[in-house]
Design an enzyme around this catalytic site. Structure first.
Site, mmCIF file in Angstrom:
data_model
loop_
_atom_site.group_PDB
_atom_site.id
_atom_site.type_symbol
_atom_site.label_atom_id
_atom_site.label_comp_id
_atom_site.label_asym_id
_atom_site.label_seq_id
_atom_site.Cartn_x
_atom_site.Cartn_y
_atom_site.Cartn_z
ATOM 1 N N GLY A 90 8.759 -5.374 -1.843
ATOM 2 C CA GLY A 90 9.515 -5.190 -3.085
ATOM 3 C C GLY A 90 9.308 -6.342 -4.044
ATOM 4 O O GLY A 90 8.526 -6.245 -4.968
ATOM 5 N N SER A 186 2.731 -4.776 1.243
ATOM 6 C CA SER A 186 3.115 -5.153 -0.110
ATOM 7 C C SER A 186 3.687 -6.576 -0.145
ATOM 8 O O SER A 186 3.042 -7.514 0.328
ATOM 9 C CB SER A 186 4.087 -4.121 -0.675
ATOM 10 N N TYR A 187 4.907 -6.762 -0.661
ATOM 11 C CA TYR A 187 5.478 -8.103 -0.692
ATOM 12 C C TYR A 187 5.804 -8.620 0.708
ATOM 13 O O TYR A 187 6.058 -9.812 0.885
ATOM 14 C CB TYR A 187 6.726 -8.153 -1.589
ATOM 15 N N ASP A 388 -5.083 1.988 -4.316
ATOM 16 C CA ASP A 388 -3.869 1.331 -4.813
ATOM 17 C C ASP A 388 -4.261 0.383 -5.941
ATOM 18 O O ASP A 388 -5.170 -0.436 -5.766
ATOM 19 C CB ASP A 388 -3.224 0.547 -3.667
ATOM 20 N N HIS A 440 -1.034 2.621 -1.765
ATOM 21 C CA HIS A 440 -0.293 1.407 -1.407
ATOM 22 C C HIS A 440 0.358 1.533 -0.029
ATOM 23 O O HIS A 440 0.342 0.582 0.750
ATOM 24 C CB HIS A 440 0.772 1.165 -2.484
#
Length: 466
Positions: A90, A186-187, A388, A440
């Site tokens: 996020g 991701s994060y 992505d 992603h």
């Protein structure tokens, strides 16, 4: 035998009995805590043979911070399988919404949100899966100190996550000696290595170290400069932006800065508003999930990117996030999960925009942690869905190149079901793999290929060449 000798024997027997009773009562207490978290069944859930548990582990008693977890044990021989912790990024997004419900978990949510159906490519065929909602404020995880929601970041997230793992293993002692792997996307490219670093530091002074064996991250935020340079390059190389805009971005923006100049921000806005068109940036070839008014569902800003990211989850069904937000707000679902026991004053959401907007600290580069993990002998795999555009394959390749690792097995195509699943290269200390045609969230778009990737990772073997 003298009276004194008899007394000594009696005393020693009494001591042994008290120890046994003490251990028994402690074991009983542990079992009771574990059983209190046992999920008997979720609403609309198909029958399964594996056990599930969910609940809270307090990570800061003073602040009243508690993190929510969901454990789905392996479908076969769980006692012989490793523990795999999954984190979503996020920052501010839920591993229950994404990892558990539309990626690697055993269930998918029906469109009607009336129930669940089985995911035949679930990773719990290979391991025990522990989904952690971190930090406090994400999903069902909560804090009693409201200022925590306006003042969190990488440092506290890593420390709280370590406290969670320690506390959780006290509740589930059968996992204390189990092989542990940390995974995410991701994060979580920050969360996963940062938690690994915390565990490595903890293990140096602990009498009962956590048996951490390795990490695996996908489409991972890694290094500010190279991620941003690689992202703009991806946009241009995939014809998402014009030559003119590309050159302006390269010449105007200082990709090393946390906050860009107004001129650079304007260029990013122009590119997305005028040149991208109505696409899902998380998979540039998939249809987006729009509201009835034609706008994107979430706007989430990532600290590593100086531009806005439109949170649109796409895949075979581009609106899966919406189903999760309905399902996990149902009172009967929350009761079955032992969730929301403190009645948090806001709805459960897939991503917390409050946390995302107020993210307080972020490491500029995770590459130093990679060097630590390599030196510590951890197994490290990095994978990248190649359609992505948010944290694209070019960003990851630019970042990993800075490690200057020697190649052990040169670049080759890997296969799944006689089709090219992607491409891979094995370096000294790290394996990199792409997943062809995946966005992603790799397991959402290419579940069979993602499961093969996971199997190879757990075995520590290169991906199949045929």
């Amino acid at each position: 035998m003298t009276i004194m000798a008899k007394q000594k024997i009696f005393a020693s027997m009494l001591f042994v009995l008290l120890v046994v009773l003490g251990n028994g009562s402690r074991t009983m207490a542990v079992n009771q805590r574990e059983e209190a978290d046992r999920i008997t069944s979720l609403p609309g859930q198909p029958h399964v043979s594996f056990k599930q548990f969910s609940g809270y582990v307090t990570v800061d008693k003073v602040a009243g911070r508690a993190l929510f977890y969901w454990l789905t044990e392996a479908s076969h021989n769980p006692l012989s399988k490793p523990l795999v912790i999954w984190l979503n990024g996020g920052p501010g997004c839920s591993s229950v919404a994404y990892g558990a419900s539309e990626e690697i978990g055993p269930f998918r949510i029906n469109k009607t949100t009336s129930g669940l159906y089985l995911n035949k490519f679930s990773w719990n065929t290979e391991a025990n899966l522990l989904f952690l909602e971190t930090p406090a404020g994400v999903g069902f995880s909560y804090t009693n100190r409201s200022s925590d929601l306006l003042n969190t970041g990488d440092i506290r997230t890593a420390k709280d996550s370590l406290e969670f793992v320690i506390g959780w293993m006290d509740r589930f002692p059968r996992y204390k000696d189990r092989e542990v792997f940390i995974t995410g996307e991701s994060y979580a490219g920050h969360y996963v290595p940062q938690l690994a670093r915390e565990i490595m530091t903890y293990n140096q002074k602990s009498k009962q170290p956590i048996n951490l064996k390795g990490i695996m991250v996908g489409n991972a935020v890694t290094d500010n400069y190279y991620d941003n340079l690689g992202t703009v390059t991806y946009w241009w190389s995939h014809a998402m932006i014009s030559d003119k805009t590309y050159q302006q971005l390269i010449n105007t923006c200082d990709f090393r800065r946390q906050k860009e100049s107004d001129e650079c921000e304007s260029l990013y806005s122009y590119a997305m508003d005028q040149e991208f068109g109505n696409i899902d940036q998380y998979n540039i070839y998939a249809p987006p999930c729009n509201r009835s008014d034609g706008t994107a569902r979430h706007t989430i800003r990532l600290p590593h990117h100086p531009h806005k990211i439109f949170r649109q989850i796409s895949g075979y069904d581009p609106c899966t996030e919406k189903y999760a937000e309905i399902f996990y707000n149902r009172p009967d679902v929350q009761k079955a999960l032992h969730a929301n026991s403190t009645r948090i004053p806001y709805k459960w959401t897939a991503c917390s925009e409050v946390l995302n907007r107020n993210w307080n600290d972020t490491e500029v580069s995770i590459l130093p942690i990679y060097r630590q993990m390599i030196a510590g002998g951890l197994r490290i795999w990095v994978f990248s869905g190649d359609v992505d555009s948010v944290v694209p394959v070019t960003a990851t390749r630019y970042s990993l190149a800075q490690l200057k690792l020697a190649a052990k097995v040169p670049w080759y195509p890997w296969y799944v079901k006689k089709q090219v699943g992607g491409w891979t290269e094995v370096y000294e200390g790290l394996t990199f793999a792409t997943v062809r045609g995946a966005g992603h969230e790799v397991p959402l778009f290419k579940p069979r290929a993602a499961l093969q990737l996971f199997r190879s990772f757990l075995k520590g073997q290169p991906l199949p060449k045929s």
